[in-house]
Motif scaffolding. Structure first.
Motif, PDB file in Angstrom:
ATOM      1  N   ALA A  56      45.330  31.786  37.257  1.00  0.00           N
ATOM      2  CA  ALA A  56      44.049  32.207  36.687  1.00  0.00           C
ATOM      3  C   ALA A  56      44.200  32.559  35.214  1.00  0.00           C
ATOM      4  O   ALA A  56      45.304  32.823  34.743  1.00  0.00           O
ATOM      5  N   GLY A  91      34.452  31.319  40.158  1.00  0.00           N
ATOM      6  CA  GLY A  91      34.328  32.765  40.156  1.00  0.00           C
ATOM      7  C   GLY A  91      32.915  33.260  40.393  1.00  0.00           C
ATOM      8  O   GLY A  91      32.649  34.455  40.275  1.00  0.00           O
ATOM      9  N   PHE A 117      35.320  35.393  35.558  1.00  0.00           N
ATOM     10  CA  PHE A 117      36.683  35.075  35.929  1.00  0.00           C
ATOM     11  C   PHE A 117      36.659  33.927  36.933  1.00  0.00           C
ATOM     12  O   PHE A 117      35.598  33.497  37.384  1.00  0.00           O
ATOM     13  N   TYR A 173      40.060  33.651  42.179  1.00  0.00           N
ATOM     14  CA  TYR A 173      40.233  34.833  43.024  1.00  0.00           C
ATOM     15  C   TYR A 173      40.949  34.455  44.321  1.00  0.00           C
ATOM     16  O   TYR A 173      40.625  33.450  44.957  1.00  0.00           O
ATOM     17  N   THR A 221      43.558  38.039  41.459  1.00  0.00           N
ATOM     18  CA  THR A 221      43.547  36.716  40.856  1.00  0.00           C
ATOM     19  C   THR A 221      44.867  36.002  41.132  1.00  0.00           C
ATOM     20  O   THR A 221      45.915  36.622  41.281  1.00  0.00           O
TER      21      THR A 221
END
Length: 224
Positions: A75, A33, A53, A56, A71
């Motif tokens: 994820a 991320g 995060f 993606y 996402t």
């Protein structure tokens, strides 16, 4: 080919690229991320910043330079639309896409209308085109993208009035009907592009940038 995205690929795959604010091009690492600035002349990467995060499936910048990203279903916060501050990497969840298996694909803003489009939901055997509400994250099905063979769509952008996407499984550049998802035309690529790829257009110059993903590309980790 402009160069190798070494710093990004060293940590994982380059998922997508987008124009945002003062950065001519940015890329996000699928595995970590991490957000990077990308030099469009050399493909050199710089200024890594954490987004908090991972996983993606696509990123795109709106007219003000704010990044939007989706996402994947695997994820930590799955099947969601988020915003990313291009300067800091700070990320905020907008909302659920309402999809069960968001997978690879990409995002693109229509520069004429500001509408946000997304690809693809793996729950369907056929890739699909969606319109996404940037205020809520809700995805609305437009229609299937019926390729000649089972396709794997990654990298999408508007070039003038044309919505383009790359079918990484069949190595084709597709022109899509934004209203139905139908394939209007297909051109063979000169070489394979990895399954995690991104495509963006510089509105000022018309230059198209494509980031080659890590998986399956003959020259994985390159910028074209």
């Amino acid at each position: 080919m402009r160069g190798t995205l070494a710093a990004v690929i060293a940590a994982g795959a380059c998922a997508s690229v987008a124009h945002a604010g003062t950065f001519a091009l940015v890329g996000v690492n699928f595995d970590t991320g991490t957000l990077w600035n990308i030099n469009t002349a050399t493909a050199g990467t710089s200024s890594p910043r954490a987004t908090g995060f991972a996983g993606y499936t696509g990123i795109a910048a709106d007219g003000a330079g704010l990044l939007y990203a989706t996402t994947t279903f695997g994820a930590p916060i799955p099947n969601a639309l988020v915003t990313i501050d291009a300067l800091t990497g700070d990320t905020n969840v907008v909302g659920s896409l309402g999809l069960n298996a968001n997978f690879e694909g990409d995002l693109a803003f229509d520069p004429g209308t500001g509408s946000l489009y997304g690809l693809q939901d793996a729950q369907s055997l056929t890739p699909e085109l969606y319109r996404i509400d940037p205020n809520t994250g809700s995805a609305f099905l437009i229609g299937p993208v019926a390729t000649a063979a089972t396709g794997d769509l990654s990298a999408m952008a508007f070039v003038n009035d044309d919505l383009l996407a790359i079918d990484t499984q069949n190595d084709q550049l597709l022109t899509l009907n934004r209203f139905t998802g139908a394939v209007l035309g297909a051109i063979a690529l000169s070489e394979p592009i990895g399954s995690l790829a991104g495509m963006r257009v510089d509105r000022a110059t018309g230059d198209v940038s494509v980031a080659d993903g890590e998986q399956g590309g003959a020259d994985a980790g390159n910028l074209y």
